[in-house]
Design a protein around this motif. Structure first.
Motif, PDB file in Angstrom:
ATOM      1  N   ALA A  74       0.967  -1.392   0.122  1.00  0.00           N
ATOM      2  CA  ALA A  74       0.079  -0.012   0.000  1.00  0.00           C
ATOM      3  C   ALA A  74       0.838   1.278  -0.062  1.00  0.00           C
ATOM      4  O   ALA A  74       0.602   2.234  -0.586  1.00  0.00           O
ATOM      5  N   LEU A  75       1.881   1.185   0.765  1.00  0.00           N
ATOM      6  CA  LEU A  75       2.910   2.330   0.685  1.00  0.00           C
ATOM      7  C   LEU A  75       3.612   2.542  -0.526  1.00  0.00           C
ATOM      8  O   LEU A  75       3.559   3.786  -1.151  1.00  0.00           O
ATOM      9  N   LEU A  76       3.854   1.484  -1.182  1.00  0.00           N
ATOM     10  CA  LEU A  76       4.490   1.798  -2.579  1.00  0.00           C
ATOM     11  C   LEU A  76       3.458   2.342  -3.532  1.00  0.00           C
ATOM     12  O   LEU A  76       3.681   3.193  -4.371  1.00  0.00           O
ATOM     13  N   PHE A  77       2.121   1.656  -3.389  1.00  0.00           N
ATOM     14  CA  PHE A  77       1.109   2.178  -4.204  1.00  0.00           C
ATOM     15  C   PHE A  77       0.870   3.766  -4.308  1.00  0.00           C
ATOM     16  O   PHE A  77       0.809   4.455  -5.018  1.00  0.00           O
ATOM     17  N   ALA A  78       0.719   4.121  -2.825  1.00  0.00           N
ATOM     18  CA  ALA A  78       0.369   5.528  -2.417  1.00  0.00           C
ATOM     19  C   ALA A  78       1.775   6.380  -2.945  1.00  0.00           C
ATOM     20  O   ALA A  78       1.508   7.436  -3.338  1.00  0.00           O
ATOM     21  N   GLY A  79       2.875   5.734  -2.753  1.00  0.00           N
ATOM     22  CA  GLY A  79       4.278   6.522  -3.074  1.00  0.00           C
ATOM     23  C   GLY A  79       4.203   6.713  -4.547  1.00  0.00           C
ATOM     24  O   GLY A  79       4.554   7.723  -5.031  1.00  0.00           O
ATOM     25  N   GLY A  80       3.583   5.681  -5.187  1.00  0.00           N
ATOM     26  CA  GLY A  80       3.856   6.258  -6.821  1.00  0.00           C
ATOM     27  C   GLY A  80       2.958   7.298  -7.292  1.00  0.00           C
ATOM     28  O   GLY A  80       3.180   8.069  -8.052  1.00  0.00           O
ATOM     29  N   PHE A  81       1.589   7.312  -6.592  1.00  0.00           N
ATOM     30  CA  PHE A  81       0.988   8.603  -6.871  1.00  0.00           C
ATOM     31  C   PHE A  81       1.392   9.952  -6.418  1.00  0.00           C
ATOM     32  O   PHE A  81       1.324  10.922  -6.990  1.00  0.00           O
ATOM     33  N   LEU A  82       2.012   9.804  -5.181  1.00  0.00           N
ATOM     34  CA  LEU A  82       2.710  10.838  -4.715  1.00  0.00           C
ATOM     35  C   LEU A  82       3.794  11.408  -5.731  1.00  0.00           C
ATOM     36  O   LEU A  82       4.174  12.474  -5.689  1.00  0.00           O
ATOM     37  N   GLY A  83       4.725  10.306  -6.144  1.00  0.00           N
ATOM     38  CA  GLY A  83       5.634  10.802  -7.182  1.00  0.00           C
ATOM     39  C   GLY A  83       4.997  11.210  -8.483  1.00  0.00           C
ATOM     40  O   GLY A  83       5.797  12.428  -9.015  1.00  0.00           O
ATOM     41  N   LEU A  84       3.991  10.923  -8.839  1.00  0.00           N
ATOM     42  CA  LEU A  84       3.433  11.536  -9.963  1.00  0.00           C
ATOM     43  C   LEU A  84       3.153  13.130  -9.653  1.00  0.00           C
ATOM     44  O   LEU A  84       3.276  13.895 -10.572  1.00  0.00           O
ATOM     45  N   ILE A  85       2.700  13.360  -8.555  1.00  0.00           N
ATOM     46  CA  ILE A  85       2.393  14.691  -8.076  1.00  0.00           C
ATOM     47  C   ILE A  85       3.540  15.406  -8.182  1.00  0.00           C
ATOM     48  O   ILE A  85       3.782  16.689  -8.555  1.00  0.00           O
ATOM     49  N   GLY A  86       4.689  14.898  -7.531  1.00  0.00           N
ATOM     50  CA  GLY A  86       6.032  15.475  -7.464  1.00  0.00           C
ATOM     51  C   GLY A  86       6.522  15.503  -8.922  1.00  0.00           C
ATOM     52  O   GLY A  86       7.393  16.800  -9.123  1.00  0.00           O
ATOM     53  N   ALA A  87       6.328  14.841  -9.696  1.00  0.00           N
ATOM     54  CA  ALA A  87       6.855  14.783 -11.122  1.00  0.00           C
ATOM     55  C   ALA A  87       6.161  16.080 -11.773  1.00  0.00           C
ATOM     56  O   ALA A  87       6.727  16.839 -12.785  1.00  0.00           O
ATOM     57  N   TRP A  88       4.921  16.125 -11.468  1.00  0.00           N
ATOM     58  CA  TRP A  88       3.881  17.427 -12.058  1.00  0.00           C
ATOM     59  C   TRP A  88       4.750  18.767 -11.584  1.00  0.00           C
ATOM     60  O   TRP A  88       4.881  19.657 -12.236  1.00  0.00           O
ATOM     61  N   TYR A  89       4.974  18.815 -10.281  1.00  0.00           N
ATOM     62  CA  TYR A  89       5.760  20.171  -9.915  1.00  0.00           C
ATOM     63  C   TYR A  89       6.965  20.333 -10.568  1.00  0.00           C
ATOM     64  O   TYR A  89       7.420  21.526 -10.856  1.00  0.00           O
ATOM     65  N   LEU A  90       7.993  19.169 -10.766  1.00  0.00           N
ATOM     66  CA  LEU A  90       9.348  19.460 -11.581  1.00  0.00           C
ATOM     67  C   LEU A  90       8.998  19.691 -12.816  1.00  0.00           C
ATOM     68  O   LEU A  90       9.792  20.701 -13.273  1.00  0.00           O
ATOM     69  N   TRP A  91       8.136  19.235 -13.476  1.00  0.00           N
ATOM     70  CA  TRP A  91       7.809  19.212 -14.881  1.00  0.00           C
ATOM     71  C   TRP A  91       7.411  20.945 -15.273  1.00  0.00           C
ATOM     72  O   TRP A  91       7.776  21.584 -16.136  1.00  0.00           O
ATOM     73  N   THR A  92       6.517  21.463 -14.159  1.00  0.00           N
ATOM     74  CA  THR A  92       5.946  22.619 -14.335  1.00  0.00           C
ATOM     75  C   THR A  92       6.577  23.870 -13.687  1.00  0.00           C
ATOM     76  O   THR A  92       6.011  25.192 -13.551  1.00  0.00           O
ATOM     77  N   ARG A  93       7.857  23.563 -13.335  1.00  0.00           N
ATOM     78  CA  ARG A  93       8.602  24.489 -12.606  1.00  0.00           C
ATOM     79  C   ARG A  93       9.121  25.497 -13.568  1.00  0.00           C
ATOM     80  O   ARG A  93       9.613  25.443 -14.839  1.00  0.00           O
ATOM     81  N   PRO A  94       8.972  26.837 -13.382  1.00  0.00           N
ATOM     82  CA  PRO A  94       9.134  27.930 -14.311  1.00  0.00           C
ATOM     83  C   PRO A  94      10.667  28.013 -14.559  1.00  0.00           C
ATOM     84  O   PRO A  94      11.605  27.934 -13.816  1.00  0.00           O
ATOM     85  N   GLY A  95      10.978  28.585 -15.906  1.00  0.00           N
ATOM     86  CA  GLY A  95      12.286  28.471 -16.320  1.00  0.00           C
ATOM     87  C   GLY A  95      12.549  28.446 -17.775  1.00  0.00           C
ATOM     88  O   GLY A  95      11.472  28.451 -18.276  1.00  0.00           O
ATOM     89  N   SER A  96      13.716  28.415 -18.249  1.00  0.00           N
ATOM     90  CA  SER A  96      13.916  28.191 -19.820  1.00  0.00           C
ATOM     91  C   SER A  96      14.957  26.968 -20.110  1.00  0.00           C
ATOM     92  O   SER A  96      15.607  26.727 -18.888  1.00  0.00           O
ATOM     93  N   ASN A  97      15.095  26.488 -21.059  1.00  0.00           N
ATOM     94  CA  ASN A  97      15.834  25.402 -21.325  1.00  0.00           C
ATOM     95  C   ASN A  97      17.450  25.872 -21.250  1.00  0.00           C
ATOM     96  O   ASN A  97      18.258  25.124 -21.211  1.00  0.00           O
ATOM     97  N   ARG A  98      17.815  27.275 -21.336  1.00  0.00           N
ATOM     98  CA  ARG A  98      19.067  27.813 -20.886  1.00  0.00           C
ATOM     99  C   ARG A  98      19.609  27.655 -19.587  1.00  0.00           C
ATOM    100  O   ARG A  98      20.453  27.632 -19.289  1.00  0.00           O
ATOM    101  N   ASN A  99      18.715  27.395 -18.765  1.00  0.00           N
ATOM    102  CA  ASN A  99      18.973  27.253 -17.318  1.00  0.00           C
ATOM    103  C   ASN A  99      19.169  25.750 -17.038  1.00  0.00           C
ATOM    104  O   ASN A  99      18.252  24.934 -17.158  1.00  0.00           O
ATOM    105  N   PRO A 100      20.565  25.432 -16.594  1.00  0.00           N
ATOM    106  CA  PRO A 100      20.782  23.890 -16.247  1.00  0.00           C
ATOM    107  C   PRO A 100      19.802  23.532 -15.138  1.00  0.00           C
ATOM    108  O   PRO A 100      19.625  22.224 -15.273  1.00  0.00           O
TER     109      PRO A 100
END
Length: 390
Positions: A82-108
């Motif tokens: 159950a923790l693995l299952f819940a952690g997977g969904f929490l990981g998707l939320i974290g991935a969304w935050y990382l993907w929508t982080r403001p910036g430009s491709n020039r920023n490493p």
């Protein structure tokens, strides 16, 4: 006696009078909210608290003692899975935050965040099925299988409801003849008694060849279907495949029930969308038309953004409602559907009513509350941040 001495004598009494007046004002405010507070406590907070209490008891007709989290473990099976299952969904939320982080491709740092989000998504897509398989092997398969059925019901109903309602609202917002009559007709299913309309839909989706649904199928050259009695998955019926598990999709019986949900709530959503369209300042369209914006561009850049708060509200309320839906599903479900229409709410009722496992049913209800809260949180973060409030 001087004026200064007179002022000093009057200060304590003035302070006391001001304090008394402030206390009376606060008391008046509390008296105004007292009836609502009593109702919320009696019919909202107390049932939730008592359900939490019952979920920790072995309660079958009579209370047989405290069992802690045993009821929860019975439902979800292996806690680590159950923790693995819940952690997977929490990981998707974290991935969304990382993907929508403001910036430009020039920023490493921006590029690293994008790469990290893809890695987190890949890890989450491994954690979710792995955890789910562990839960199914050790937990209550009836309760766990009811969760994807509920998701089928929700995601099959809400997007279609919102899309159809938006189209109808846009049409009814125009100056057409019989506008008020059509508004009343579309809203009528929402206020019609659910049990009566569900019984009518049972006849519409009857497996008889003369039923309305089968006559419609035969009119377009398709064979008659079992509808509410059909347990086969929809994709397998359409394409002749033999898919199983979550990817097989909902059964035809569940799709029939989804049709009822769409028919019932489209009118309500239409009325709310009409209110949202009426709140848009018409001068915005006039200015856009002067600037040369086409009709589609006006909808894209004016109508849709200004309707986003209404859309967000209806989507959140709709998903909560589908996860709690019970009446029409209970009336329309058939035993020959083999549990393919048993949503979480139906499963909780069966556990409570048929098995008389009150404590275990309460634990399932609490788990359903957790799922609803998670879905609401995801919607508020993913969709809420894109709402335009003007």
């Amino acid at each position: 006696m001087t004026a200064a001495s007179l002022q000093g004598v009057g200060q304590p009494g003035g302070r006391a009078a001001g304090s008394l007046k402030a206390w009376q004002s606060q008391l008046t405010g509390y008296l105004y909210i007292l009836p609502a507070s009593i109702l919320i406590f009696c019919f909202g907070l107390f049932p939730v608290g008592y359900a939490l209490y019952m979920s920790t008891r072995r309660w079958r007709v009579v209370d047989r003692g405290y069992v802690g989290v045993e009821n929860y473990l019975k439902a979800i099976g292996d806690p680590w899975s159950a923790l693995l299952f819940a952690g997977g969904f929490l990981g998707l939320i974290g991935a969304w935050y990382l993907w929508t982080r403001p910036g430009s491709n020039r920023n490493p740092g921006y590029r690293v965040a994008r790469i990290a989000s893809l890695v987190v998504v890949a890890a989450s897509l491994w954690l979710i099925p792995t955890g789910w398989a562990g839960m199914l092997s050790a937990g209550d398969d009836r309760f766990l299988n009811a969760i994807p059925i509920t998701f089928y019901f929700a995601f099959g109903s809400i997007p279609v409801q919102l899309l159809v309602a938006l189209c109808l609202a846009y049409i009814l917002f125009q100056k057409i003849r019989g506008q008020e009559f059509f508004r009343m007709i579309f809203f009528l299913p929402y206020i019609t008694p659910v049990i009566a309309t569900a019984l009518i839909f049972r006849n519409i989706f009857s497996p008889r060849e003369l039923s309305i649904a089968n006559r419609g199928m035969q009119a377009i050259g398709l064979p008659a279907q079992e509808w509410l009695f059909e347990s086969e998955r929809l994709l397998n019926l359409l394409f002749g495949t033999e898919l199983g598990g979550f990817l097989a999709g909902p059964s035809l019986a569940l799709v029939s029930i989804v049709f009822f949900g769409i028919w019932t709530y489209v009118g309500y959503n239409t009325v709310i969308f009409l209110a949202g369209l009426g709140s848009i300042d018409p001068t915005l369209y006039e200015a856009a038309e002067i600037d040369g914006a086409s009709h589609i561009q006006q909808m894209r850049w004016i109508t849709f953004p200004l309707l986003s708060p209404v859309t967000f509200y209806l989507s959140v309320i709709g998903f909560i409602g589908t996860f709690k839906a019970f009446n029409h599903i209970f009336v329309m479900m058939e035993p020959s559907a083999l549990g393919t229409v048993t949503t979480v709410s139906i499963n909780i009722f069966n556990t409570f009513n048929k098995a008389n496992q009150f404590g275990y049913a309460s634990a399932q209800a609490v788990l359903l509350l957790v799922v609803i809260l998670y879905m609401t949180f995801v919607q508020s973060k993913v969709l809420g941040e894109r709402v335009f409030y003007g």
